[in-house]
Design a protein around this motif. Structure first.
Motif, PDB file in Angstrom:
ATOM      1  N   ALA A 153       0.356  -1.148   0.030  1.00  0.00           N
ATOM      2  CA  ALA A 153       0.441   0.148   0.024  1.00  0.00           C
ATOM      3  C   ALA A 153       0.672   0.723   0.402  1.00  0.00           C
ATOM      4  CB  ALA A 153      -1.034  -0.364   1.006  1.00  0.00           C
ATOM      5  N   GLU A 154       1.759   1.806   0.169  1.00  0.00           N
ATOM      6  CA  GLU A 154       2.755   2.508   1.150  1.00  0.00           C
ATOM      7  C   GLU A 154       3.330   3.412  -0.049  1.00  0.00           C
ATOM      8  OE1 GLU A 154       5.045  -1.256   1.978  1.00  0.00           O
ATOM      9  OE2 GLU A 154       3.494  -0.536   3.381  1.00  0.00           O
ATOM     10  N   LYS A 155       3.768   2.186  -1.732  1.00  0.00           N
ATOM     11  CA  LYS A 155       4.212   1.896  -2.964  1.00  0.00           C
ATOM     12  C   LYS A 155       3.984   2.559  -3.982  1.00  0.00           C
ATOM     13  CE  LYS A 155       8.440   0.535  -0.891  1.00  0.00           C
ATOM     14  NZ  LYS A 155       9.372   0.532  -0.750  1.00  0.00           N
ATOM     15  N   VAL A 156       2.018   2.038  -3.314  1.00  0.00           N
ATOM     16  CA  VAL A 156       1.105   2.471  -4.884  1.00  0.00           C
ATOM     17  C   VAL A 156       1.114   3.905  -5.345  1.00  0.00           C
ATOM     18  CG1 VAL A 156      -1.749   2.621  -5.407  1.00  0.00           C
ATOM     19  CG2 VAL A 156      -0.181   0.827  -4.296  1.00  0.00           C
ATOM     20  N   ASP A 157       0.609   4.863  -4.658  1.00  0.00           N
ATOM     21  CA  ASP A 157       0.987   6.310  -5.128  1.00  0.00           C
ATOM     22  C   ASP A 157       2.455   7.008  -5.555  1.00  0.00           C
ATOM     23  OD1 ASP A 157      -1.302   6.897  -3.605  1.00  0.00           O
ATOM     24  OD2 ASP A 157      -0.817   7.694  -2.251  1.00  0.00           O
ATOM     25  N   GLY A 158       3.627   6.017  -5.117  1.00  0.00           N
ATOM     26  CA  GLY A 158       4.430   7.004  -6.126  1.00  0.00           C
ATOM     27  C   GLY A 158       4.724   5.884  -7.593  1.00  0.00           C
ATOM     28  N   TYR A 159       4.597   4.474  -7.147  1.00  0.00           N
ATOM     29  CA  TYR A 159       4.053   3.879  -8.508  1.00  0.00           C
ATOM     30  C   TYR A 159       3.614   3.935  -9.484  1.00  0.00           C
ATOM     31  CZ  TYR A 159       3.741   0.770 -12.044  1.00  0.00           C
ATOM     32  OH  TYR A 159       3.883  -0.309 -13.257  1.00  0.00           O
ATOM     33  N   VAL A 160       2.224   4.938  -9.410  1.00  0.00           N
ATOM     34  CA  VAL A 160       1.571   5.446  -9.546  1.00  0.00           C
ATOM     35  C   VAL A 160       1.447   6.718 -10.936  1.00  0.00           C
ATOM     36  CG1 VAL A 160      -1.550   6.913 -10.008  1.00  0.00           C
ATOM     37  CG2 VAL A 160      -0.377   4.486  -9.186  1.00  0.00           C
ATOM     38  N   GLU A 161       2.680   7.723  -9.845  1.00  0.00           N
ATOM     39  CA  GLU A 161       3.326   8.966 -10.119  1.00  0.00           C
ATOM     40  C   GLU A 161       4.200   8.342 -11.261  1.00  0.00           C
ATOM     41  OE1 GLU A 161       6.047  12.110  -8.298  1.00  0.00           O
ATOM     42  OE2 GLU A 161       4.160  11.515  -7.146  1.00  0.00           O
ATOM     43  N   PHE A 162       5.034   7.977 -10.961  1.00  0.00           N
ATOM     44  CA  PHE A 162       6.238   7.486 -12.118  1.00  0.00           C
ATOM     45  C   PHE A 162       5.327   6.309 -12.966  1.00  0.00           C
ATOM     46  CE2 PHE A 162       7.703   3.832 -13.548  1.00  0.00           C
ATOM     47  CZ  PHE A 162       9.321   3.868 -14.065  1.00  0.00           C
ATOM     48  N   ALA A 163       4.457   5.582 -13.055  1.00  0.00           N
ATOM     49  CA  ALA A 163       3.658   5.467 -14.235  1.00  0.00           C
ATOM     50  C   ALA A 163       3.173   5.901 -15.330  1.00  0.00           C
ATOM     51  CB  ALA A 163       2.589   4.365 -14.418  1.00  0.00           C
ATOM     52  N   LEU A 164       2.650   7.660 -14.824  1.00  0.00           N
ATOM     53  CA  LEU A 164       1.840   8.003 -15.646  1.00  0.00           C
ATOM     54  C   LEU A 164       3.121   9.195 -15.974  1.00  0.00           C
ATOM     55  CD1 LEU A 164      -0.861   9.109 -13.340  1.00  0.00           C
ATOM     56  CD2 LEU A 164      -0.626   8.096 -14.592  1.00  0.00           C
ATOM     57  N   LYS A 165       3.792   9.606 -15.697  1.00  0.00           N
ATOM     58  CA  LYS A 165       5.409  10.267 -16.099  1.00  0.00           C
ATOM     59  C   LYS A 165       5.668   8.864 -17.398  1.00  0.00           C
ATOM     60  CE  LYS A 165       5.753  13.052 -12.450  1.00  0.00           C
ATOM     61  NZ  LYS A 165       6.637  13.942 -11.465  1.00  0.00           N
ATOM     62  N   SER A 166       6.044   8.159 -16.652  1.00  0.00           N
ATOM     63  CA  SER A 166       6.719   6.938 -17.703  1.00  0.00           C
ATOM     64  C   SER A 166       6.718   6.356 -18.556  1.00  0.00           C
ATOM     65  CB  SER A 166       7.845   7.488 -17.194  1.00  0.00           C
ATOM     66  OG  SER A 166       7.692   6.304 -16.401  1.00  0.00           O
ATOM     67  N   HIS A 167       5.258   5.983 -18.757  1.00  0.00           N
ATOM     68  CA  HIS A 167       4.707   4.461 -19.408  1.00  0.00           C
ATOM     69  C   HIS A 167       4.165   5.491 -20.619  1.00  0.00           C
ATOM     70  CE1 HIS A 167       5.028   1.835 -15.446  1.00  0.00           C
ATOM     71  NE2 HIS A 167       5.907   1.123 -16.363  1.00  0.00           N
ATOM     72  N   GLY A 168       4.326   6.696 -20.796  1.00  0.00           N
ATOM     73  CA  GLY A 168       3.418   7.109 -21.986  1.00  0.00           C
ATOM     74  C   GLY A 168       1.927   6.576 -22.770  1.00  0.00           C
ATOM     75  N   GLU A 169       1.202   6.678 -23.422  1.00  0.00           N
ATOM     76  CA  GLU A 169      -0.409   6.251 -23.430  1.00  0.00           C
ATOM     77  C   GLU A 169      -0.208   4.957 -23.377  1.00  0.00           C
ATOM     78  OE1 GLU A 169      -3.729   7.863 -25.875  1.00  0.00           O
ATOM     79  OE2 GLU A 169      -1.726   8.074 -26.748  1.00  0.00           O
ATOM     80  N   GLN A 170      -1.303   4.390 -22.545  1.00  0.00           N
ATOM     81  CA  GLN A 170      -2.060   3.144 -21.872  1.00  0.00           C
ATOM     82  C   GLN A 170      -2.740   2.696 -22.379  1.00  0.00           C
ATOM     83  OE1 GLN A 170       0.324   0.807 -19.830  1.00  0.00           O
ATOM     84  NE2 GLN A 170       1.902   2.033 -20.609  1.00  0.00           N
ATOM     85  N   VAL A 171      -3.375   1.298 -22.660  1.00  0.00           N
ATOM     86  CA  VAL A 171      -4.343   0.948 -23.154  1.00  0.00           C
ATOM     87  C   VAL A 171      -4.887  -0.072 -22.215  1.00  0.00           C
ATOM     88  CG1 VAL A 171      -3.944  -0.671 -25.199  1.00  0.00           C
ATOM     89  CG2 VAL A 171      -5.999   0.174 -25.247  1.00  0.00           C
ATOM     90  N   MET A 172      -6.295  -0.144 -21.963  1.00  0.00           N
ATOM     91  CA  MET A 172      -7.170  -1.306 -20.867  1.00  0.00           C
ATOM     92  C   MET A 172      -7.403  -2.493 -22.914  1.00  0.00           C
ATOM     93  SD  MET A 172      -9.493  -2.460 -19.657  1.00  0.00           S
ATOM     94  CE  MET A 172     -11.021  -2.242 -19.587  1.00  0.00           C
ATOM     95  N   ILE A 173      -7.147  -3.112 -21.537  1.00  0.00           N
ATOM     96  CA  ILE A 173      -7.244  -4.365 -23.229  1.00  0.00           C
ATOM     97  C   ILE A 173      -8.452  -5.357 -22.349  1.00  0.00           C
ATOM     98  CG2 ILE A 173      -7.201  -6.198 -24.521  1.00  0.00           C
ATOM     99  CD1 ILE A 173      -4.264  -5.103 -24.747  1.00  0.00           C
ATOM    100  N   ARG A 174      -9.505  -5.868 -22.310  1.00  0.00           N
ATOM    101  CA  ARG A 174     -10.203  -7.176 -21.094  1.00  0.00           C
ATOM    102  C   ARG A 174     -10.557  -7.697 -22.579  1.00  0.00           C
ATOM    103  NH1 ARG A 174     -13.117  -5.939 -17.186  1.00  0.00           N
ATOM    104  NH2 ARG A 174     -13.087  -3.352 -16.985  1.00  0.00           N
ATOM    105  N   MET A 175     -10.832  -9.403 -21.852  1.00  0.00           N
ATOM    106  CA  MET A 175     -10.718 -10.338 -22.526  1.00  0.00           C
ATOM    107  C   MET A 175     -11.355 -11.180 -21.339  1.00  0.00           C
ATOM    108  SD  MET A 175      -9.531 -13.915 -21.523  1.00  0.00           S
ATOM    109  CE  MET A 175      -7.875 -14.134 -21.610  1.00  0.00           C
ATOM    110  N   ARG A 176     -12.129 -12.347 -22.627  1.00  0.00           N
ATOM    111  CA  ARG A 176     -13.595 -12.918 -21.905  1.00  0.00           C
ATOM    112  C   ARG A 176     -13.121 -14.377 -22.009  1.00  0.00           C
ATOM    113  NH1 ARG A 176     -17.837 -10.750 -23.467  1.00  0.00           N
ATOM    114  NH2 ARG A 176     -17.984  -9.762 -21.113  1.00  0.00           N
ATOM    115  N   PRO A 177     -12.378 -14.952 -20.277  1.00  0.00           N
ATOM    116  CA  PRO A 177     -12.224 -16.515 -20.723  1.00  0.00           C
ATOM    117  C   PRO A 177     -13.273 -17.227 -21.479  1.00  0.00           C
ATOM    118  CG  PRO A 177     -11.517 -15.174 -19.301  1.00  0.00           C
ATOM    119  CD  PRO A 177     -12.397 -14.359 -19.049  1.00  0.00           C
TER     120      PRO A 177
END
Length: 142
Positions: free
Chosen positions: A107-131
């Motif tokens: 839990a204590e790492k989530v905010d820092g990771y989210v901030e890092f990901a938003l700045k450095s991962h570029g545009e992201q997409v959510m992909i949903r798969m139906r098993p």
């Protein structure tokens, strides 16, 4: 070796394992297979986040489907694999990034990771798969 019941495999897949994602990489190529975080609730769809311009996203978009396999070796050897069609692909939300991060990080790492990901991962997409197809086994302890 015994196949898992539907409830057992869905509960196992709902745990925060790192999955191996596989998607068709085209004629003359082996499938692209790589580790990935995923989200799943029993009875629902599986979803992942990935780069909009990534090779992974391009191949998933072209194939229209992918598979995930998760396993563990303790306390028993167990695995679940699910394969199915893509049912949704769209820009991710910050809430989805936070949910995925909280699944895998303390839990204590989530905010820092989210901030890092938003700045450095570029545009992201959510992909949903139906098993649609499942393979699972409980091999027992070694």
């Amino acid at each position: 070796m015994a196949a898992l019941t539907r409830a057992e495999r869905e509960q196992f897949l709902a745990e925060p394992h790192v999955a191996a994602l596989a998607v068709d990489a085209g004629e003359g190529r082996a499938p692209l297979t790589l580790p990935i975080w995923y989200q799943y609730e029993p009875g629902g769809d599986i979803w992942i986040l990935t780069g909009l311009d990534s090779r992974k996203h391009q191949l998933i978009r072209a194939a229209g489907r992918f598979s995930l396999m998760v396993d563990r070796v303790e306390p028993t050897l167990r695995y679940v694999s699910a394969e199915g069609p893509v049912v949704d692909a769209r820009p991710f939300t910050v809430e989805e990034l936070r949910e995925m991060s909280a699944r895998y990080l303390p839990a204590e790492k989530v905010d820092g990771y989210v901030e890092f990901a938003l700045k450095s991962h570029g545009e992201q997409v959510m992909i949903r798969m139906r098993p649609e197809r499942w393979v699972s086994s409980e091999i027992g302890s070694l």
